[in-house]
Structure formats: structure tokens, C-alpha cells
Design a protein around this motif. Structure first.
Motif, PDB file in Angstrom:
ATOM      1  N   LYS A  59      28.795  38.465  44.402  1.00 13.43           N
ATOM      2  CA  LYS A  59      29.756  37.381  44.597  1.00 13.43           C
ATOM      3  C   LYS A  59      29.571  36.256  43.587  1.00 13.43           C
ATOM      4  CE  LYS A  59      30.532  38.646  49.348  1.00 13.43           C
ATOM      5  NZ  LYS A  59      29.473  39.646  49.557  1.00 13.43           N
ATOM      6  N   SER A  75      35.061  43.184  38.301  1.00 12.49           N
ATOM      7  CA  SER A  75      34.967  42.465  39.569  1.00 12.49           C
ATOM      8  C   SER A  75      34.045  43.282  40.467  1.00 12.49           C
ATOM      9  CB  SER A  75      36.375  42.335  40.165  1.00 12.49           C
ATOM     10  OG  SER A  75      36.309  41.955  41.510  1.00 12.49           O
ATOM     11  N   ASN A 131      44.449  34.467  47.894  1.00  9.12           N
ATOM     12  CA  ASN A 131      44.309  35.755  47.212  1.00  9.12           C
ATOM     13  C   ASN A 131      44.521  35.669  45.706  1.00  9.12           C
ATOM     14  OD1 ASN A 131      45.867  37.508  49.984  1.00  9.12           O
ATOM     15  ND2 ASN A 131      43.751  36.857  49.672  1.00  9.12           N
ATOM     16  N   ALA A 132      45.093  34.571  45.258  1.00  2.93           N
ATOM     17  CA  ALA A 132      45.262  34.401  43.817  1.00  2.93           C
ATOM     18  C   ALA A 132      43.971  33.919  43.163  1.00  2.93           C
ATOM     19  CB  ALA A 132      46.390  33.407  43.545  1.00  2.93           C
ATOM     20  N   HIS A 133      43.029  33.472  43.983  1.00  5.07           N
ATOM     21  CA  HIS A 133      41.777  32.939  43.428  1.00  5.07           C
ATOM     22  C   HIS A 133      40.543  33.728  43.850  1.00  5.07           C
ATOM     23  CE1 HIS A 133      43.748  29.175  42.136  1.00  5.07           C
ATOM     24  NE2 HIS A 133      44.470  29.334  43.232  1.00  5.07           N
ATOM     25  N   LEU A 134      40.637  34.416  44.982  1.00  2.86           N
ATOM     26  CA  LEU A 134      39.442  35.051  45.537  1.00  2.86           C
ATOM     27  C   LEU A 134      39.673  36.536  45.734  1.00  2.86           C
ATOM     28  CD1 LEU A 134      38.777  32.435  48.370  1.00  2.86           C
ATOM     29  CD2 LEU A 134      37.460  32.659  46.240  1.00  2.86           C
ATOM     30  N   GLN A 135      38.678  37.328  45.364  1.00  4.30           N
ATOM     31  CA  GLN A 135      38.782  38.770  45.574  1.00  4.30           C
ATOM     32  C   GLN A 135      38.701  39.093  47.068  1.00  4.30           C
ATOM     33  OE1 GLN A 135      36.845  37.310  43.231  1.00  4.30           O
ATOM     34  NE2 GLN A 135      36.618  38.601  41.413  1.00  4.30           N
ATOM     35  N   TYR A 177      36.774  40.842  48.712  1.00  4.89           N
ATOM     36  CA  TYR A 177      35.466  40.961  49.367  1.00  4.89           C
ATOM     37  C   TYR A 177      34.807  39.614  49.627  1.00  4.89           C
ATOM     38  CZ  TYR A 177      34.568  41.116  44.328  1.00  4.89           C
ATOM     39  OH  TYR A 177      34.579  40.859  42.985  1.00  4.89           O
ATOM     40  N   ILE A 178      35.596  38.568  49.597  1.00  4.45           N
ATOM     41  CA  ILE A 178      35.082  37.253  49.986  1.00  4.45           C
ATOM     42  C   ILE A 178      35.482  37.017  51.444  1.00  4.45           C
ATOM     43  CG2 ILE A 178      35.153  34.773  49.473  1.00  4.45           C
ATOM     44  CD1 ILE A 178      33.881  36.577  47.279  1.00  4.45           C
ATOM     45  N   LYS A 224      43.231  32.225  32.615  1.00  5.43           N
ATOM     46  CA  LYS A 224      43.057  31.288  31.494  1.00  5.43           C
ATOM     47  C   LYS A 224      42.924  32.047  30.181  1.00  5.43           C
ATOM     48  CE  LYS A 224      42.618  27.259  33.664  1.00  5.43           C
ATOM     49  NZ  LYS A 224      43.530  26.161  33.526  1.00  5.43           N
ATOM     50  N   ILE A 260      35.224  26.642  41.948  1.00  3.05           N
ATOM     51  CA  ILE A 260      36.653  26.861  41.638  1.00  3.05           C
ATOM     52  C   ILE A 260      37.435  25.566  41.847  1.00  3.05           C
ATOM     53  CG2 ILE A 260      38.752  28.028  42.416  1.00  3.05           C
ATOM     54  CD1 ILE A 260      37.191  30.482  42.948  1.00  3.05           C
ATOM     55  N   THR A 314      31.883  28.115  37.423  1.00  3.76           N
ATOM     56  CA  THR A 314      32.846  29.105  36.956  1.00  3.76           C
ATOM     57  C   THR A 314      33.518  28.653  35.655  1.00  3.76           C
ATOM     58  OG1 THR A 314      34.404  28.047  38.445  1.00  3.76           O
ATOM     59  CG2 THR A 314      33.388  30.038  39.229  1.00  3.76           C
ATOM     60  N   ARG A 345      32.067  44.039  43.578  1.00  5.78           N
ATOM     61  CA  ARG A 345      32.115  43.627  44.978  1.00  5.78           C
ATOM     62  C   ARG A 345      30.744  43.306  45.528  1.00  5.78           C
ATOM     63  NH1 ARG A 345      31.594  46.931  49.202  1.00  5.78           N
ATOM     64  NH2 ARG A 345      33.421  46.266  50.333  1.00  5.78           N
ATOM     65  N   VAL A 361      33.118  35.606  41.794  1.00  2.00           N
ATOM     66  CA  VAL A 361      34.043  34.556  42.237  1.00  2.00           C
ATOM     67  C   VAL A 361      34.391  33.703  41.019  1.00  2.00           C
ATOM     68  CG1 VAL A 361      34.409  32.604  43.759  1.00  2.00           C
ATOM     69  CG2 VAL A 361      32.977  34.485  44.511  1.00  2.00           C
ATOM     70  N   PHE A 387      38.921  24.709  38.382  1.00  2.00           N
ATOM     71  CA  PHE A 387      40.261  25.275  38.217  1.00  2.00           C
ATOM     72  C   PHE A 387      41.328  24.605  39.074  1.00  2.00           C
ATOM     73  CE2 PHE A 387      37.389  28.780  36.993  1.00  2.00           C
ATOM     74  CZ  PHE A 387      37.766  28.839  35.652  1.00  2.00           C
ATOM     75  N   MET A 412      39.199  35.510  38.836  1.00  2.00           N
ATOM     76  CA  MET A 412      40.661  35.588  38.858  1.00  2.00           C
ATOM     77  C   MET A 412      41.260  34.426  38.076  1.00  2.00           C
ATOM     78  SD  MET A 412      41.083  37.000  42.721  1.00  2.00           S
ATOM     79  CE  MET A 412      42.652  37.792  42.500  1.00  2.00           C
ATOM     80  N   ASP A 413      40.656  33.253  38.239  1.00  2.00           N
ATOM     81  CA  ASP A 413      41.112  32.100  37.459  1.00  2.00           C
ATOM     82  C   ASP A 413      40.731  32.253  35.994  1.00  2.00           C
ATOM     83  OD1 ASP A 413      42.306  29.942  39.284  1.00  2.00           O
ATOM     84  OD2 ASP A 413      40.541  30.578  40.405  1.00  2.00           O
ATOM     85  N   GLU A 448      38.177  46.368  39.385  1.00  2.00           N
ATOM     86  CA  GLU A 448      37.475  46.351  40.675  1.00  2.00           C
ATOM     87  C   GLU A 448      36.516  47.529  40.776  1.00  2.00           C
ATOM     88  OE1 GLU A 448      37.523  44.234  43.156  1.00  2.00           O
ATOM     89  OE2 GLU A 448      39.278  42.974  42.697  1.00  2.00           O
TER      90      GLU A 448
END
Ligand SMILES: Nc1ncnc2c1ncn2[C@@H]1O[C@H](COP(=O)(O)OP(=O)(O)OP(=O)(O)O)[C@@H](O)[C@H]1O
Ligand code: SF4
Ligand code: SF4
Ligand SMILES: [Mg+2]
Lengths: 440, 255, 364
Positions: A389, A384, C58-62, C64-65, A401, C102, A361, A386, A393, C106, A396-397, A414
Motif C-alpha cells: 500500500k 499497482s 475510486n479515481a484516487h485509490l485502488q 485494495y484500500i 500527472k 494525497i 506521494t 496490491r 497509494v 494532489f 492513480m494521481d 494491477e
């Protein structure tokens, strides 16, 4: 068998169909007019060389209709090492591209519902659902798909394809070659590359058996050479967007990338992209941008939303936002330098371990950061997805950044690349509006 | 006073159904009421009143449905088994039974000799259930019977793409605000629901005849659209809503 | 009812640390226990844990994980893993791949991060690759720990694990003779996820002492999936006068590996994992999985299979339709259920399980 199929193939594809398509292309090219409803008020006229994209794809699927019994047929994943198969004369079908085509023609949902009816979960990748649905129901917008004689699955894009191809192997009862590519957290290790190389070598025998002939290394080198050339041209086309205004939008790239995926290794593909590059350079010379009023330049991360390309492209263009770089279209160009014509198998092993989707990532963040700088971007849209994956994945990070360290606006959008049930027009519009306000 | 051999109580998410049968399994009485939050008291109240007219001294009681944990009974059985039993005894044939209730729908494959071969239920969400239509009915202040009638007599149809009950409701509102005709939208809403059910039917594997139970089977538009989607006329009991309770009562007979 | 005292994860961690051992928090699924042990590292697996509040993840993963990864990450972020020395993330699926990545790029934990790539086929290339991958990890661990245990020591640890695998299999085979509820049986079995081998062995041996001649007269179920969480699922089954006779779960049976053959320790571990019971995350074929599940049903008196699937777990999803069909041709009924390990079992799920048990009982 054989003779009859061959006659039909020669008549329907080689003579009648192909000529007709080529004739039509010539005609449209000569009296070129942008397609109906093309928003010339906000967009540049569509690319004239685009008529060849249509031609290449139309011929490809037309050949597919008649190819069974004439050439061996392989179904492969988008990141698969197809050079060996190409050199062996396989007709190669990319279910993911077919899926995208179904998405763009807005029939993906109907087809994937065929798979859902058979118990395939709505939470599996929508490409896989579309393809399994097409397999089960024979529904396709291209008339007919040729049955595979061989399946080739490479895990360098995701693990999902492994299961998907197992399902195909079960339905079609044909051999499945798996090229397993260890995920690259930072650098690929020697034993990773060695492992891929050994699998590639082992795959030759299986492929030869299905093809009924043996691999010619000079042919393989030729395919690798053409593959590399086409990829380099594609890369050059994308890099042309460093100009201001940027000449070709990412939405156009989504459409015109089909040949680099589907017909890589063919001489026509090289011709095609060099023609396209000429047209792009012409645009640069004349100061023509992909959109009329380029106020903001942004990047797109992740797969396209196939069924909403037009909607998004117009909505953004109306607001002066040009989407000009993407990690996705870039993936089919960035590895070209790794290909070594003199050492095809070794270089393939390395090249196929390194696609962006098989890397960490952090690497994707770096790729986006480089794009922001080199293309002078104001923002980033991270789709994003769905369904996907491995691509999603980490976004969000990555978004944080981009926002905090590079100071560009970044939006997580989304949706799903092929399932319209995950897309609500109004919701998406309001997100995009907020994103545009952030850039102002 | 007639003797009630067995009583089936189906305490559903939306309604409470009570059926009493005699020795031969003939229905002596059937009651349908909206379910109270205190369903145990509601049941007791109904049973006490029935005792005035029926001999229920030795009746077996079998309970089913969401609220069955709250009810005193000799036996508790799931709705799947009860609806299958009720439907099978009513029509005397195997096939595909579909129970569409207020909150759940169930597709049940029944064998020639009345056994459950396979079944499927909707997931946590309410797509394709009665609630899917009801939400919108409440919002638009249209009674359910009227909704069905509007859909049935509509000359057009608007596609509703959301399968989620909550999103569908807002989709309906936005169509209406854009000037679409009420009956077209309502018909589209019915279609979305019926499609969801049809796909469940195909998932287990459709084996005719199609037999319906549950309150939504009274909705004529749903019935007609199911026929359109499946190409097969559904069979509907006189009162489809009580099939679960009827099945429960029959199970009590064999105790 | 059996009265065995099983220490908790926390107790084990504290005790082993006080003995000078390092602790590795290990995410699902397959990994070489032996290799960590020989470095004096106690693996403590992180399966969820269930019923975790996942807001931090939830701050790192959507959304649908899957819940396994969501709660696994939240658990770390809440500080519960501060006490461990290593974090191990096997490459089981796209979601765990993402988690590993991650972490590395991160979150950057202060602990040593170990990733393991698992090969997806069963050829000799795959075994060879995994052996090399294990050697790489050996190097990483020896750098961390400052010593290089020899092959003999490693072989010893392998033999210990092989013996335990055999014992676990015996425990399974005695299932019907054990006066244990499904919850108790799996609580014992799953203590292997964090206990040192000798402790786990003595618990199993003690439990096996209570095996009786008489068999449980209940409807047997094969439970398939990732893990039996929330454990209420086991109670729902038991409440119906049924029980889990055997399982095809990632945390349990799918990790009861057979003996290896090679005299090279790395290759031997690789053989054990690659040739072990079929598992979606190892990419096994439909036939392998079908044969395996059928053999489980044949081994016991189980009458049906419940696929208990973590929502969003793609590896499992893909197998369901074809497996269900193959099982049904073999006269074995099956039910597919979806769950979120952090939520209580929904009423619908309970009804489905009950109806399924009613159905298989009726037809048998
Ligand atoms: N005449 C009618 N026309 C249309 N819908 C009706 C009619 N009568 C009942 N319904 C619908 O039937 C539903 C209730 O069905 P039913 O009594 O079978 O539910 P339930 O058993 O309580 O629910 P569940 O089985 O989901 O727990 C309600 O959604 C209601 O709107
Ligand atoms: S969209 Fe993503 S998950 Fe689906 S096949 Fe492509 S890479 Fe794999
Ligand atoms: S539950 Fe499935 S998706 Fe989630 S971590 Fe496990 S294997 Fe991966
Ligand atoms: Mg009901």
C-alpha cells in the motif's frame, strides 16, 4: 555448543562450499555463455559479471546454513540501518530478499499458503506471508534459514513490517528492535531526526548484548564507508542508462541489486559493482543496448513482479520497449550522498528517514518526472502492487500527472510482487499492448 | 400411521431438504428437491402431501439454511449447529465435519461429546463450493455426475490457478481452446476446489476422522481427492445431503 | 428503551459554527482532542461514514484500500466537508498515510491540513517524540487561529478529557445494568466523536441514571475491530438474545485513555495516548493486546470475542491468528469476520455470527 558448530561452519562453508562456489564462478566466467533459452534475438547477451551476483547470493545463503552458533544472526527489513549490526559481526538475513528469491523461483505461493492455512489473511503483504510461511513450515529453496537471535525492524518502508516482525518475535522469542521513522510529508523536522537518532543509540546496547561484544566506532565508520561506496557505484550503474541505447535493463537491475541490499557494507560488494560498472561502460563504448531494438524507453514504478520478470522483459523487448529506470532500484542508490563517514549515527538518522517509501506521494511523482527528463523516457509503467500500500497509494494521481503534464504514456498495471494469483498473462499482455499503442 | 415427532427443514441455497424423525430419532422420511424461489410454498406443499401418510399433528419443526427466515418453524438454528448435530449423531464420534453445499462450505470441529468447538465458512466468494464446479458444468453442458466421472477416470491433470468461480470458468475454456484434454481440465478444476477446502480444514486445525455432508459429498472425485490431500479416508453418510435437515430434526426432539 | 435526544453531526457543526468555533474533520484513530479544543476548534470525526458511494474515491485509490479510507475520501470529494475549517489526518496506517499525502500533494484542500505521526512503541523516546509532534501542531494551530493559549488552559482541557474518559469507563461498567440495545448503547457512546464535552457528559450522566440493579440475562460478546459499522451487526447479535458487553474497538474503548502524570501538558497528552489501551495502529505487542482483551472479558460476563475486521485492514489482520490462539488457550472462543462498511452485511456473515453465539452458548 560452539566448537562443533564452528568446525562445521569452517569446513562446510569456509572451506568446501565457498571454494567450490568460487571455483565454479571462475570457470563460468572464463567460458562465459549466456544462460540457456536466453533470447539473444531480442536481448543483449546477459551480463558477464552477473555470474558474481550468483556467487555472492549462493555464498550468502550457504553461510546462513552453517552460521548458527558461530555468528549472531539478525533478521532485518530492507530499509533497516544495518551498519551497527554489520560492525558488530552479525550475519544478516533479509526476509524480503528471501521472499523475492522464493518469488523468482516460483515457490512463493506454496510457502505463503502455509501461512494462509494458519489464518494469515490473503490480503496481507505477500512478502510477509512468504516469510511467515517459511517460518512456520521451514520450507525454503535455499536449504535452511538460520534462526534469528535478533530482529531489527525499521518502519521507513511501511508499517506492515512492524506487525510482521512482531509475529516473528512471537515465534522465535528473540528481542525485537523497532526503529520508528516518522513519515516525511514534505520535509523531515528536527524532532523527527532526533527521535530516530535516539532510537539508533538505544539500539546499540541491545545489539551489543546479543552479539556479546561492544561496538567499535572505527569499524562502524568503515562499514558506513563501504556502504556508501557500493551505493554510489550502484547509482552510477543506473545512471549509465541515460545513454542511448540504455545498457542495463531494469529487469536485470532487479536481479543484480541483491548484493546492494543484502551485502551492503562488505568490501566484496564494492569490488563487485565496480566490475559491473566496467562491463556497463564497455557496453556503452560498443553501443550495446540492453535490448536489441530500443524503440521506446520507459520507467518502472514499484516492486518487481518477481515471478514474471522474464515474461515481462521478453514481451516488452519483443516490441522494442526497453525498461531502463525505476524508482525501486534507484532507492538503494539515491541516498548515498547523505551518508557521512565522520558522523555515522547522525547521518544514519537522516538517511534512514528519507527513503522514497517514507516520503510523500508528491515526492515520488517528482522523482519520476526527473527520470522522464533525464533518461528521455516515452512512458511509465506503474505496477499497482496490491501487497504494498505505501508504494501504491498515490499512483492513480501520479499516473494522471505524468500523462497530462509531461505527456508521456502511463499505465497502471494491477498485480502483486509475490503472489501469482494476482497475475493473468493474457490480461496483462493486452494492457501492455494498449500501452505500447499509446506510445506510438 | 407413524407419528412424526420432529421435522427438520434445511432450505439451502440450492436444494430444499426435509427429514422427519420418530421419538428415537430414526429417520421416517427424507426429501430432497431443487429449491424453488418461493421456498415457503414449496415446503408447505411437501408437508401437506406428507400428512397423507404420517401423523404430523404434534411434530416440532426446526428450520435451517439460507431460506429459513421464510419458513414457519418452532425454532431456527444455523446450518453449522445442524450439520454438526446430524453428523455427530450419525457417526457417534467427534472429529472434523465438512459440509460442502451449493454455495457455502463449512468446516466444523466437533468435540468428543458432540459440541461445536470451532468452525469456519468460506467468504463471500464461491471458491471451493458446489457452484465452482457447476458453473463450468453448465457452460460445457455436462451433467454434474458426468463431471465427477470424467475427473475420476482422467489419466492427467491441468493446473487451474484461479480460485474464483468466475475466473476458473474462463480459465477452463481457454485451456480447452488450446487443445488440452477435457478430462484433464475437469480434473484440474476439481483439484483447485479440493485444495481450497483442504486449506480451510487446516486453518481450523484438522482433527480426524473427516466426515462429509452436503450434496457435493456425493461427488466421488472430490471424495477421492480429499483423501489424497489429507491422507485420511473421509466417512460419508448414506445420504450426505440430508445431514443438515436430519440434525435440525434431532434438535427439535430435545425441545 | 431510553429516550435521549442526541444531536446529529450536522446539527453540532452548525451550532458550534454559529458560536464562532472552528470545525476540524478528523480521520481515524488517535489524536489529541484537548489540543484542538484549547484553540476553540470542535473536532468532528470522520469514520467512514458507512454506506457511502465510493465512486469518487475510486479515481484516487485502488480497490485494495480499505472501505474506511475509501468512504472517508469520497465524503470529502462529494463536498460534505466543505463546511469544515481543518482536515486532520493521523498517521494510523499505510492507507491513512497515503490519504494524508494525497490530500497534501494532489487534492490540495482549501482547508488547513494537519497530519500527526504516532510513535509505534512505548518507551520514553516515544513519549518525548509525540510531545514534540504535538508542540509542532500547537504552532500550526496558533498560526491559523492567531493566538497562543497558555499551558494552564491546555491543562484544563486535558483534565476535562480525563474526567470524561473516567465517566465513559463507568458507562461501560454499567453496561449490563442498562436497559439499552447494543445499537442504542453505541449510538450514545459514539456521539463523543463529534459532541462538545459538556453535551456528551450530560447525555452519559442521563443514561447512567437509568442503570438498574438487575442484570441483563443475555450472552455477552466482546466486539473487537475498528468500528461497529454497518450497525446491523449489533442488531444481528441482539437478535440472538446476546449483546455486546464490552468492546475493543478503535473508535470506542481503545481511545479511553488513562490519566497522564506529567505536569507538562504536551507530555501529558503524549503519555495518555502512548500508554493508552493497546491498538494495532500503535504497534502494541501480542501479549499487551491479549491481556487487554482478556481483562475486558473478565470484567464482564462476555463469553466470546468477535473480531470484526474491515477488509484490507492490514494492522488488524496480522494479530488475528496469534490472538485467536492465545485466547483459545485461555478458554475464550473467538470468531473472525471481515466486512466492508459500505455494503450490507452478507448472509454468510450473519450465519457465522449466529452459529458462533449458538456455539458459545452450548458450551458454557
Ligand atoms: N451426485 C452428485 N454429484 C456431484 N455433485 C452433486 C451431486 N448431487 C449434488 N451435487 C452438488 O451438491 C450441491 C448442492 O448441495 P446441497 O444440497 O448440500 O446444497 P445446499 O444446502 O442447498 O447449499 P448451501 O448449504 O450452500 O446453502 C450442488 O452444487 C450439486 O451440484
Ligand atoms: S512490499 Fe511493501 S508492504 Fe510489503 S514489506 Fe515491502 S514495503 Fe512493506
Ligand atoms: S481500517 Fe485499517 S487500513 Fe483502514 S484506515 Fe483504519 S487502520 Fe487503516
Ligand atoms: Mg446446505
Amino acid at each position: 555448543m560452539g566448537v562443533k558448530d564452528k568446525i562445521k561452519y569452517i569446513f562446510s562453508y569456509k572451506i568446501a562450499g565457498k571454494l567450490l562456489i568460487e571455483y565454479n564462478t571462475k570457470k563460468t566466467f572464463k567460458n562465459f555463455k549466456p544462460p540457456k533459452n536466453w533470447r539473444t534475438d531480442i536481448l543483449a547477451p546477459s551480463l558477464r559479471t552477473g555470474v558474481y551476483t550468483k556467487e555472492i547470493i549462493a555464498k550468502h545463503y550457504l553461510e546462513g546454513r552453517y552460521v548458527s552458533g558461530v555468528k549472531p544472526v539478525a533478521w532485518v527489513t530492507s530499509g533497516a540501518p544495518i551498519e551497527i549490526l554489520k560492525a558488530l559481526g552479525f550475519y544478516i538475513l533479509y526476509p524480503e530478499n528471501h521472499g523475492a528469491l522464493c518469488g523468482a523461483r516460483k515457490v512463493a505461493l506454496e510457502i505463503s499458503e502455509e501461512a494462509e492455512k494458519k489464518g494469515y489473511s490473503i490480503d496481507i503483504c505477500s512478502y510477509a506471508r512468504t516469510d511467515i510461511g517459511a517460518t512456520l513450515s521451514k520450507k525454503t529453496p535455499v536449504g535452511k534459514l538460520p534462526k534469528p537471535d535478533l530482529l531489527l525492524c525499521c518502519t521507513n518502508i511501511c508499517q506492515t513490517v512492524l506487525y510482521w516482525y512482531r509475529v516473528l518475535a512471537e515465534y522465535y522469542k528473540v528481542p525485537l528492535i523497532v526503529i520508528d521513522t516518522p513519515f516525511v510529508y514534505d520535509e523531515a523536522k528536527e524532532h523527527d531526526i532526533e527521535y530516530v537518532k535516539k532510537q539508533l543509540e538505544a539500539s546499540i546496547e541491545v545489539s551489543e548484548k546479543v552479539a556479546g561484544k561492544s561496538l567499535s566506532f572505527s569499524k562502524l565508520k568503515e562499514v558506513v564507508r563501504l556502504s556508501k561506496m557500493a551505493a554510489e557505484l550502484w547509482l552510477e550503474i543506473m545512471n549509465a542508462n541515460k545513454n542511448k541505447p540504455a545498457p542495463i535493463s531494469v529487469f536485470d537491475q532487479f536481479i543484480h541489486m541483491a548484493p546492494i541490499v543484502e551485502k551492503r557494507g562488505d568490501p566484496e560488494t564494492v569490488d563487485f559493482y565496480s566490475k559491473m560498472l566496467d562491463e556497463i561502460n564497455e557496453r556503452i563504448k560498443n553501443g550495446i543496448g540492453a535490448i536489441k531494438n530500443e524503440r521506446k524507453r520507459v520507467l518502472w514504478d514499484n516492486l518487481p513482479i518477481w515471478y514474471k520478470i522474464r515474461f515481462l522483459s521478453e514481451f516488452l523487448a519483443e516490441n522494442g520497449v526497453s525498461v531502463i529506470a525505476s524508482t525501486y532500484t534507484n532507492a538503494w542508490g539515491e541516498l548515498a550522498p547523505m551518508m557521512d563517514i565522520e558522523r555515522p549515527i547522525e547521518s544514519m538518522a537522516k538517511t534512514y528517514v528519507y527513503p522514497i517509501l517514507n516520503r510523500g506521494t508528491g515526492h515520488k511523482l517528482k522523482t519520476m518526472e526527473t527520470m522522464v527528463k533525464e533518461f528521455d523516457l516515452d512512458g511509465a509503467i506503474l505496477h499497482s502492487d496490491r501487497s504494498c500500500k505505501p508504494y501504491s497509494v498515490g499512483q492513480m494521481d501520479q499516473r494522471l500527472k505524468l500523462l497530462n503534464e509531461l505527456g508521456v504514456a502511463a499505465l497502471l498495471l494491477e498485480a502483486d510482487h509475490n503472489d501469482p494469483r494476482a497475475f493473468a498473462d493474457e490480461q496483462i499482455k493486452s494492457r501492455l499492448k494498449a500501452f505500447m499503442e499509446m506510445m506510438d | 400411521m407413524e407419528t412424526v415427532k420432529s421435522i427438520g427443514i434445511d432450505a439451502g441455497s440450492t436444494t430444499l431438504k426435509i427429514v422427519g424423525v420418530n421419538e428415537e430419532g430414526k429417520i421416517l422420511f427424507s426429501i430432497v428437491e431443487d429449491a424453488d424461489p418461493k421456498v415457503e410454498e414449496q415446503t408447505e406443499h411437501i408437508l401437506n402431501k406428507l400428512k397423507e401418510n404420517y401423523d404430523m399433528e404434534s411434530s416440532k419443526i426446526v428450520a435451517t439454511g439460507y431460506g429459513s427466515n421464510l419458513i414457519k418453524a418452532d425454532k431456527k438454528v444455523t446450518e453449522i449447529t445442524c450439520h454438526a448435530k446430524g453428523i455427530y449423531e450419525y457417526f457417534k464420534t467427534g472429529g472434523t465435519a465438512v459440509d460442502i453445499g451449493g454455495q457455502d462450505n463449512k468446516v466444523i470441529l466437533i468435540s468428543k461429546n458432540g459440541k461445536v468447538i470451532d468452525f469456519i465458512m468460506n467468504d463471500k466468494c464461491a471458491s471451493g463450493t458446489g457452484r465452482f464446479l457447476e458453473n463450468t458444468a453448465w457452460r460445457l453442458k455436462i451433467p454434474m455426475e458426468k463431471m465427477a466421472e470424467l475427473a475420476l477416470n482422467s489419466d492427467g491433470e491441468v493446473k487451474i490457478s484461479s480460485t474464483c468461480a468466475v475466473f476458473a470458468e474462463s480459465e477452463v475454456i481457454s485451456h480447452l481452446s488450446r487443445g488440452q484434454k477435457l478430462e484433464h481440465v475437469i480434473k484440474g478444476l476439481h483439484r483447485a476446489m479440493v485444495k481450497r477446502i483442504t486449506s480451510m480444514i487446516y486453518t481450523v486445525g484438522f482433527n480426524p476422522p473427516l466426515m462429509l455432508s452436503g450434496g457435493v459429498a456425493k461427488n466421488k472425485a472430490v471424495v477421492k481427492m480429499l483423501e489424497e490431500e489429507l491422507g485420511e479416508k473421509p466417512r460419508i453418510p448414506e445420504n450426505p445431503q440430508i445431514m443438515g435437515a436430519f440434525g435440525a430434526a434431532l434438535i427439535g426432539l430435545s425441545q | 428503551m431510553l429516550h435521549v435526544k442526541i444531536p446529529t453531526r450536522k446539527e453540532v457543526i452548525e451550532e458550534e459554527k454559529s458560536k464562532g468555533k472552528r470545525i476540524a474533520a478528523v480521520y481515524p484513530i488517535h489524536y489529541p482532542r484537548e489540543l484542538f479544543r484549547v484553540f476553540n476548534i470542535q473536532p468532528v470525526e470522520v469514520w467512514g461514514p458507512p454506506k457511502t458511494d465510493t465512486k469518487k474515491a475510486n479515481a484516487h485509490l485502488q480497490s485494495y484500500i480499505c472501505s474506511v479510507v475509501q468512504s472517508g475520501l469520497s465524503f470529502y470529494l462529494e463536498g460534505y466537508l466543505d463546511i469544515v475549517d481543518l482536515i486532520v489526518v493521523p498517521h494510523s496506517c499505510d492507507s491513512l498515510q497515503g490519504l494524508g499525502s494525497i490530500f497534501k500533494d494532489f487534492i490540495k484542500p482549501k482547508q488547513e491540513l494537519v497530519t500527526i505521526y504516532l510513535p509505534r512503541e512505548k518507551n520514553k523516546e516515544n513519549v518525548e517524540f509525540l510531545a514534540n509532534e504535538l508542540k509542532r501542531i500547537y504552532k500550526q494551530l496558533s498560526q491559523l487561529c492567531g493566538f497562543e493559549p497558555d499551558d494552564e488552559k491546555l491543562m484544563e482541557e486535558i483534565k476535562t478529557e480525563e474526567k470524561i474518559d473516567k465517566l465513559v469507563f463507568k458507562f461501560y461498567k454499567s453496561r449490563e445494568n442498562l436497559p439499552l440495545s447494543s445499537r442504542e448503547f453505541y449510538t450514545i457512546l459514539r456521539s463523543r466523536e463529534y459532541l462538545p464535552p459538556d453535551k456528551f457528559k450530560s447525555i452519559l450522566e442521563y443514561a447512567l441514571l437509568h442503570a438498574s440493579k438487575g442484570k441483563l440475562k443475555k450472552t455477552g460478546i466482546v466486539l473487537s475491530g475498528l468500528l461497529p459499522e454497518p450497525m446491523d451487526i449489533l442488531d444481528v447479535i441482539d437478535d440472538m438474545d446476546a449483546f455486546v458487553a464490552i468492546d475493543d474497538m478503535a473508535c470506542c474503548m481503545r481511545r479511553v485513555y488513562g490519566e497522564g502524570h506529567s505536569s507538562d501538558p504536551f507530555e501529558r497528552i503524549a503519555e495518555r495516548i502512548v500508554n493508552g489501551p493497546p491498538d494495532p495502529t500503535k504497534g502494541n505487542s501480542f501479549d499487551e493486546r491479549f491481556e487487554f482483551i482478556k481483562s475486558l472479558a473478565d470484567l464482564t460476563s462476555a463469553k466470546g470475542v468477535i473480531f470484526y475486521n474491515v477488509k484490507f485492514c492490514e494492522p488488524e489482520y496480522f494479530y488475528h491468528p496469534i490472538l485467536k490462539e492465545k485466547l483459545s488457550k485461555a478458554q475464550i472462543r473467538s470468531l473472525i469476520i471481515e466486512n466492508d462498511i459500505n455494503e450490507p452485511l452478507p448472509q454468510q456473515t450473519i450465519t457465522r455470527i449466529k452459529a458462533f453465539i449458538e456455539m458459545i452458548r452450548e458450551s458454557s
